[in-house]
Design a protein around this motif. Structure first.
Motif, short mmCIF file in Angstrom:
data_model
loop_
_atom_site.label_atom_id
_atom_site.label_comp_id
_atom_site.label_asym_id
_atom_site.label_seq_id
_atom_site.Cartn_x
_atom_site.Cartn_y
_atom_site.Cartn_z
N ASN A 78 0.82 -1.21 0.00
CA ASN A 78 0.00 0.00 0.00
C ASN A 78 0.86 1.26 0.00
O ASN A 78 0.52 2.26 -0.65
CB ASN A 78 -0.93 0.01 1.21
CG ASN A 78 -1.98 -1.10 1.13
OD1 ASN A 78 -2.30 -1.58 0.04
ND2 ASN A 78 -2.51 -1.49 2.28
N GLU A 79 1.98 1.22 0.73
CA GLU A 79 2.86 2.39 0.76
C GLU A 79 3.54 2.61 -0.59
O GLU A 79 3.77 3.75 -1.01
CB GLU A 79 3.90 2.22 1.86
CG GLU A 79 3.31 2.30 3.27
CD GLU A 79 4.36 2.10 4.34
OE1 GLU A 79 5.53 1.85 3.96
OE2 GLU A 79 4.02 2.20 5.53
N SER A 81 1.03 4.12 -2.90
CA SER A 81 0.51 5.42 -2.46
C SER A 81 1.18 6.54 -3.26
O SER A 81 2.35 6.48 -3.62
CB SER A 81 0.78 5.62 -0.97
OG SER A 81 0.38 6.90 -0.56
N THR A 82 0.40 7.57 -3.52
CA THR A 82 0.91 8.74 -4.26
C THR A 82 1.29 9.89 -3.35
O THR A 82 1.61 10.97 -3.83
CB THR A 82 -0.17 9.22 -5.25
OG1 THR A 82 -1.37 9.55 -4.51
CG2 THR A 82 -0.48 8.13 -6.28
N SER A 83 1.23 9.67 -2.05
CA SER A 83 1.57 10.73 -1.12
C SER A 83 3.08 10.98 -1.13
O SER A 83 3.87 10.13 -1.52
CB SER A 83 1.13 10.35 0.30
OG SER A 83 1.76 9.16 0.70
#
Length: 456
Positions: free
Chosen positions: A428-429, A432-434
């Motif tokens: 998930n990390e 992620s686009t953060s």
């Protein structure tokens, strides 16, 4: 932050008892269908019910969410913070308030719990000594006491009072409410009105949690002795209720255990025994108030021993051959709720000649020299030039909120919500686009962490 996802393949954990079925000539496992109905599920501390054991669902949540991370310092050894986190997980739901959780993570509370652990390690040895001497001087084969025996008892009592002074000093820092402890003080600002009911509940909750922490740290033994002495220390004998399991000491035994400064007065004028220890201090005991704050310089060996015992971290206690309950013991020897796992101890091959953790050896009271008190009075204390600085990791607000949501997380997991695995969390990390820190920032943070841990 905790990430949850719903899945159908939720693992099912069972807790129960193994028994031998003579008819089938085999072992039979009887699971607990509802642990709430099992006896001794709870243990009452000052009328508050703490969990004595946990279900497998609760164990999984504790290990995944609230357990200490493997990347932290000295993660292979049992620390006081591990016991505190366990008690926070076992304590009643009414304790889970942001203010109380933040208070339990404060450094001043850590110092208080640390000094209490040292005190009760010595106090339980003293109680054992008193009970053994009670049997030796009574009955048909009673032994005669001489003057040397009384001198040794006086020295033992003074030593116990000195540990009590250390607890009193750390407790007085809290009750003064200065600095960042002001937010936990019972007096409201400006109006100077005392929040008596709130302060009473806050004090009782701290006392109950402290009893649980010390009890677990002392291998979960002598619970009634610890609870009775804890209530006496912080409240006085007026507030110690009579219970069937509490020991009854004679006046001579009380004078030995409670010290020379213990006084019982009218309950309106009575102060706690901790404060009584600070009201009358001998000159040779004054350096005790600076232990852990600045380095002692002098010739008093007793002060040096107390300072070394106090400032050495739990994981390094084996290096000075000192025992403070389970502090510093390898975590692999204990289960999730910090109960000793005897198969692991058996395969560790401890013996009387190789036992750095006092698991096989019995911690004993060292017999002092006959002129111990005179030597201390003749000791000299010099001016101190060095201060002792601690490296503290202040928890974030997210950690406090995580503890407040304890019941919600457990209920969500029981209803079918799974805790995210390490592999899924990594995927998930990556997806992620953060914004994430760059490589240089990661390397700089790593070097900073290594430098800080090496200073310890």
């Amino acid at each position: 932050m905790l990430r949850l996802h719903v899945g159908k393949n939720a693992p099912k954990y069972y807790k129960g008892n193994w028994s031998f079925d003579s008819k089938k000539d085999a072992l039979n496992f009887e699971p607990y269908h509802d642990l709430e109905d099992v006896e001794e599920r709870y243990i009452s501390t000052n009328s508050f019910n703490f969990l004595r054991t946990i279900t497998q669902e609760e164990e999984l949540v504790f290990r995944h969410v609230y357990g200490r991370d493997d990347t932290t310092y000295d993660t292979r050894a049992v620390e006081l913070n591990d016991i505190r986190d366990l008690v926070l997980f076992l304590m009643p739901s009414e304790f889970l308030r942001p203010k109380f959780v933040e208070f339990m993570h404060h450094q001043a509370v850590y110092h208080l719990l640390h000094s209490l652990t040292i005190y009760f390690e010595y106090y339980l040895r003293m109680v054992e000594f008193v009970l053994i001497r009670r049997d030796e001087i009574s009955g048909e084969t009673a032994q005669i006491q001489n003057e040397q025996t009384n001198d040794v008892k006086r020295v033992f009592s003074v030593y116990l009072s000195q540990y009590r002074m250390l607890v009193a000093r750390n407790y007085s820092v809290i009750i003064k409410g200065e600095g960042d402890l002001e937010k936990f003080y019972h007096m409201k600002k400006l109006v100077n009105i005392s929040q008596s009911i709130w302060d009473k509940n806050f004090h009782e909750q701290l006392l109950a949690c402290s009893t649980q922490i010390v009890w677990i740290a002392m291998h979960r033994r002598a619970y009634n002795v610890i609870e009775m002495e804890m209530n006496r220390l912080f409240c006085s004998e007026h507030f110690v209720t009579a219970r069937a399991g509490y020991p009854i000491f004679t006046p001579a035994e009380k004078s030995l255990l409670y010290g020379r400064n213990s006084r019982i007065m009218n309950y309106r004028q009575q102060v706690s025994p901790l404060i009584q220890e600070l009201q009358k201090l001998n000159n040779e005991d004054l350096p005790i108030l600076w232990i852990g704050k600045r380095k002692y310089r002098g010739t008093d060996i007793r002060i040096m021993e107390m300072e070394l015992e106090y400032i050495v971290p739990g994981p390094q206690l084996r290096l000075i051959d000192v025992a403070h309950g389970i502090l510093g013991h390898p975590r692999k020897l204990y289960n999730t709720i910090l109960e000793l796992h005897w198969p692991s101890v058996r395969y560790s091959n401890f013996s009387k000649h190789h036992d750095p953790y006092f698991i096989v050896r019995q911690p004993l009271l060292k017999i002092p020299k006959m002129d111990e008190m005179k030597r201390r009075q003749m000791a000299e204390t010099y001016e101190s030039f060095y201060k002792i600085k601690e490296i503290n990791d202040h928890p974030s607000r997210a950690i406090y909120l995580k503890w407040v949501k304890r019941d919600k997380l457990i209920n969500d997991y029981r209803s079918g919500v799974l805790l995210t695995s390490t592999l899924l969390r990594a995927e998930n990390e990556l997806n992620s686009t953060s914004l994430r820190p760059n490589v240089d920032q990661i390397i700089a943070d790593y070097k900073k962490s290594v430098a800080k841990n090496r200073k310890r």
